[in-house]
Scaffold this active site. Structure first.
Site, PDB file in Angstrom:
ATOM      1  N   GLU A 197       0.735  -1.137  -0.107  1.00  0.00           N
ATOM      2  CA  GLU A 197      -0.181  -0.078  -0.056  1.00  0.00           C
ATOM      3  C   GLU A 197       0.756   1.111   0.083  1.00  0.00           C
ATOM      4  O   GLU A 197       0.783   2.111  -0.655  1.00  0.00           O
ATOM      5  CB  GLU A 197      -0.851  -0.023   1.209  1.00  0.00           C
ATOM      6  CG  GLU A 197      -1.947  -1.025   1.327  1.00  0.00           C
ATOM      7  CD  GLU A 197      -3.314  -0.823   0.302  1.00  0.00           C
ATOM      8  OE1 GLU A 197      -3.196   0.268  -0.233  1.00  0.00           O
ATOM      9  OE2 GLU A 197      -4.013  -1.584   0.313  1.00  0.00           O
ATOM     10  N   ASP A 213      -4.090  -9.433  -8.306  1.00  0.00           N
ATOM     11  CA  ASP A 213      -4.645  -8.706  -9.695  1.00  0.00           C
ATOM     12  C   ASP A 213      -3.484  -7.931 -10.073  1.00  0.00           C
ATOM     13  O   ASP A 213      -3.035  -7.861 -11.154  1.00  0.00           O
ATOM     14  CB  ASP A 213      -5.603  -7.689  -9.287  1.00  0.00           C
ATOM     15  CG  ASP A 213      -5.563  -7.157  -7.938  1.00  0.00           C
ATOM     16  OD1 ASP A 213      -4.570  -7.290  -7.284  1.00  0.00           O
ATOM     17  OD2 ASP A 213      -6.565  -6.185  -7.497  1.00  0.00           O
ATOM     18  N   GLU A 237     -18.618  -5.693  -3.291  1.00  0.00           N
ATOM     19  CA  GLU A 237     -17.178  -6.428  -3.049  1.00  0.00           C
ATOM     20  C   GLU A 237     -17.141  -7.493  -3.656  1.00  0.00           C
ATOM     21  O   GLU A 237     -16.234  -8.031  -4.369  1.00  0.00           O
ATOM     22  CB  GLU A 237     -16.733  -6.021  -1.873  1.00  0.00           C
ATOM     23  CG  GLU A 237     -15.386  -6.360  -1.387  1.00  0.00           C
ATOM     24  CD  GLU A 237     -14.091  -5.393  -2.132  1.00  0.00           C
ATOM     25  OE1 GLU A 237     -14.741  -4.241  -2.730  1.00  0.00           O
ATOM     26  OE2 GLU A 237     -12.999  -5.664  -1.798  1.00  0.00           O
ATOM     27  N   GLU A 256     -12.224   0.613 -10.227  1.00  0.00           N
ATOM     28  CA  GLU A 256     -11.915  -0.429 -11.357  1.00  0.00           C
ATOM     29  C   GLU A 256     -12.786  -0.659 -12.566  1.00  0.00           C
ATOM     30  O   GLU A 256     -12.607  -0.655 -13.766  1.00  0.00           O
ATOM     31  CB  GLU A 256     -11.664  -1.916 -10.778  1.00  0.00           C
ATOM     32  CG  GLU A 256     -10.302  -2.201  -9.765  1.00  0.00           C
ATOM     33  CD  GLU A 256     -10.202  -1.534  -8.741  1.00  0.00           C
ATOM     34  OE1 GLU A 256     -11.517  -1.334  -8.151  1.00  0.00           O
ATOM     35  OE2 GLU A 256      -9.285  -1.481  -7.923  1.00  0.00           O
ATOM     36  N   THR A 297      -0.860   1.029 -10.565  1.00  0.00           N
ATOM     37  CA  THR A 297      -2.208   0.231 -10.017  1.00  0.00           C
ATOM     38  C   THR A 297      -3.044   1.488  -9.099  1.00  0.00           C
ATOM     39  O   THR A 297      -4.217   0.978  -8.937  1.00  0.00           O
ATOM     40  CB  THR A 297      -2.030  -0.993  -9.450  1.00  0.00           C
ATOM     41  OG1 THR A 297      -3.227  -1.645  -9.235  1.00  0.00           O
ATOM     42  CG2 THR A 297      -1.333  -0.825  -7.916  1.00  0.00           C
TER      43      THR A 297
END
Ligand SMILES: *[C@@H]1O[C@H](CO)[C@@H](O)[C@H](O)[C@H]1NC(C)=O
Ligand SMILES: *[C@@H]1O[C@H](CO)[C@@H](O)[C@H](O)[C@H]1NC(C)=O
Ligand SMILES: *[C@@H]1O[C@H](CO)[C@@H](O)[C@H](O)[C@H]1NC(C)=O
Ligand SMILES: *[C@@H]1O[C@H](CO)[C@@H](O)[C@H](O)[C@H]1NC(C)=O
Ligand SMILES: *[C@@H]1O[C@H](CO)[C@@H](O)[C@H](O)[C@H]1NC(C)=O
Length: 596
Positions: A155, A295, A388, A409, A492
């Site tokens: 993160e 991902d 989610e 996304e 990302t």
């Protein structure tokens, strides 16, 4: 992005096929006809609906949303990490990101201006250089990473390091034109300091980094050795860029060493697991998919190839991508599977998976991207936002993961599909997303996450990625001036990194914005580079003796400047049929389809 994963029991019933079974062919025909006429009307409608005025109106609406989020953050939360929009206060959430058990939180930690760092590249996309400069000056003078806080390496990398590096690159550019004071590399100095702190996480027998580090003290005693595939496999863009910018190779070397180790742990099917142990290099969770925990691993392989032009990344990506299409794909959906056997494990839709169609655009799989994106949007329409987790096998929402934390996304994929196709339908999708966000999540003090999509109850949290990604992608959908002026890959976390000659090990001319954007082959077909910001739409479809030969320049990406393949393996599988594409005698990848 990465979150925790909670699996449901394995069931073999499938959402799509059970839907199909219940329909007679007569029904199907009627529905097809209906769809066709709807399509026509939409096409006509969109034509008139989405003129320049309408696009400008929606762009302004997104701009206004961004400032509503930003101004409230600056007023009520800055320099803490994130805004709590319902109570108009703050949270120092960097220490909590990914830390679901809230272990060893620091009471001394007072934030790192996370949302400001995450907002800089968006401020630039929106054309606000004065506010951008103000932010740069504040950070340069006031931000320090010498703080006692345990953070997720993943993160912290994508949000803070990525935010600083992207803004540094943009500032270098902007400084010449519109800064009042000369830019003194303040952000790069901060990024370098943060990078040094990251290096301590890589001190393991395998070179795979710990998932957690304390920014002041390094890896804590008896820190957990468990990490995820995306946790240690999506550092290469930021750390590679940091090495190129500072001339210090250790950042890129550490990230690459970890990535190579991770790739060496793939199964004989070229599949990865989701979690692993950094000291032993053994898998912990063998089941994986394209969502949480994996991902961005896939995403960074292809994007590293674009940014650094190394064959190694392309080779890893094309094997990994082929395996995903082979073992996870079921019609337009993606399920999870055991890396050892390829057998399906969980049949779930997760909101993070919605980035996949956007990634597919980079490799030219437009048809597959389109069909998956449509399914995700239909779920968005059904609930108003994207839940989610949805259990496809039981056709129900996951009992505890009914939330929508303002994730980007679907907007991201919508932008990329629009860029590739220019189909105005994607603008309608964007409009629907904007409307939902304003209706359900906008509050007086900012934008709030949805706690439960069935009740639309809100949660007191405005995630920084709403400013870094959601608003940015929606804005670019309606105004892509920023993309026209440069060739970028987006990290990302939505932070743009320019694709430049100097970072490439070899220099195919079509990568570069300044050179041919489109070119002709045999005086006939126009191809666009997947690596240009205009992406990779062109598919040649030619009927030959009752069959169709489907071909796209993008299938051999821009690995070689002439787009030519040398073997079938380079062409990968077709994402829709899962069949191996072949390399023709002329050197182009293609696929025979009996029926198109
Ligand atoms: C954080 O803020 C608290 C309360 O204002 C203060 O007591 C503490 O010293 C601060 N911590 C640091 C590291 O500055
Ligand atoms: C830039 O952002 C600041 C803070 O929201 C705002 O006051 C200012 O009007 C913006 N400038 C432009 C040109 O949009
Ligand atoms: C740094 O923070 C101090 C204290 O809040 C503030 O007075 C100062 O203006 C900040 N520096 C810049 C360049 O904004
Ligand atoms: C760390 O190790 C010590 C003893 O070596 C133990 O008492 C403590 O509970 C451990 N802490 C954690 C968080 O596991
Ligand atoms: C996407 O799918 C829809 C519905 O199947 C179709 O009408 C449309 O032409 C497709 N677009 C592209 C670019 O393939």
């Amino acid at each position: 992005m990465y979150g925790d994963r909670k699996g449901s029991k394995v069931m073999k019933i499938n959402f799509v096929s059970s839907l199909h079974r219940s329909m007679s062919s007569w029904h199907l025909l009627t529905i097809l006809l209906l769809l066709l006429s709807l399509q026509l009307r939409l096409a006509l409608g969109s034509f008139t609906l989405f003129g320049p005025a309408k696009k400008a109106e929606l762009r302004d609406q997104v701009r206004q949303m961004f400032y509503h989020a930003y101004d409230n953050y600056m007023q009520y939360a800055f320099p803490h990490d994130e805004l709590k929009p319902l109570t108009k206060t703050f949270t120092d959430s960097l220490g909590e990101l990914g830390n679901l058990k809230l272990e060893r939180l620091s009471e001394q930690y007072n934030g790192s201006a996370l949302t400001l760092v995450e907002s800089l590249s968006s401020l630039h996309v929106l054309g606000n250089s004065s506010e951008f400069e103000k932010g740069v000056l504040w950070l340069g003078e006031n931000l320090t990473f010498d703080v006692d806080v345990r953070v997720s390496l993943f993160e912290c990398n994508i949000r803070l390091l990525g935010g600083l590096i992207s803004a540094h690159l943009l500032a270098t550019d902007l400084s010449k034109k519109s800064f009042r004071e000369p830019y003194k590399d303040q952000l790069l100095i901060l990024a370098n300091d943060l990078g040094q702190r990251f290096l301590r996480a890589f001190d393991t027998p395998t070179g795979l980094p710990y998932a957690w580090i304390n920014l002041k003290h390094g890896v804590m005693e008896n820190e957990t050795t468990e990490t995820s595939t995306s946790g240690c496999g999506s550092l290469i863009l930021e750390m590679g860029a940091l090495s190129r910018l500072t001339g210090k190779p250790e950042y890129e070397e550490s990230a690459l060493r970890a990535l190579r180790k991770l790739w060496s742990m793939r199964s004989s099917l070229d599949l990865m697991g989701t979690t692993l142990d950094v000291t032993t290099g053994e898998w912990i969770e063998h089941s994986s998919g394209i969502g949480a925990g994996v991902d961005s691993f896939y995403e960074y392989l292809i994007k590293a190839h674009i940014l650094f032009g190394r064959d190694e990344y392309w080779d890893m990506f094309s094997s990994a991508y082929t395996a995903v299409q082979k073992y996870f794909r079921h019609g337009p959906w993606y399920h999870e599977a055991d890396m050892r056997t390829g057998k399906a494990t969980h049949w779930q839709l997760t909101s993070l998976q919605a980035f996949w169609p956007g990634l597919q655009i980079l490799v030219g799989d437009v048809l597959a991207a389109n069909s998956t994106h449509r399914e995700f949007f239909s779920v968005w329409e059904r609930y108003g936002v994207l839940p989610e987790r949805y259990l496809l096998d039981r056709d129900m929402l996951h009992p505890t993961e009914k939330y929508y934390p303002l994730r980007p996304e679907l907007a991201e994929s919508t932008l990329f599909l629009y860029q590739a196709t220019r189909d105005p339908w994607y603008l309608e999708v964007g409009e629907a997303i904007i409307n939902s966000l304003n209706v359900y999540t906008r509050v007086n003090g900012g934008f709030a996450s949805v706690r439960d999509v069935t009740t639309m109850k809100l949660e007191d949290h405005q995630h920084s990625f709403f400013l870094a990604e959601t608003c940015k992608y929606l804005y670019l959908l309606f105004d892509d001036t920023f993309l026209v002026n440069g060739n970028y890959v987006f990290s990302t976390e939505g932070h743009p990194l320019p694709v430049t000659h100097s970072w490439h090990e070899w220099i195919p001319s079509i990568y570069m914005e300044s050179e041919a954007f489109e070119y002709k082959r045999g005086g006939k077909h126009v191809f666009k580079s997947a690596m240009s910001s205009k992406l990779c739409p062109v598919v040649k479809v030619s009927p030959v003796q009752g069959k169709f030969w489907v071909e796209s320049a993008c299938h051999v990406l821009d690995k070689r400047s002439n787009h030519k393949c040398q073997s079938d393996k380079e062409c990968g599988v077709d994402a829709t049929t899962c069949r191996q594409r072949t390399c023709s005698i002329a050197g182009y990848c293609g696929l025979w389809l009996v029926k198109f």
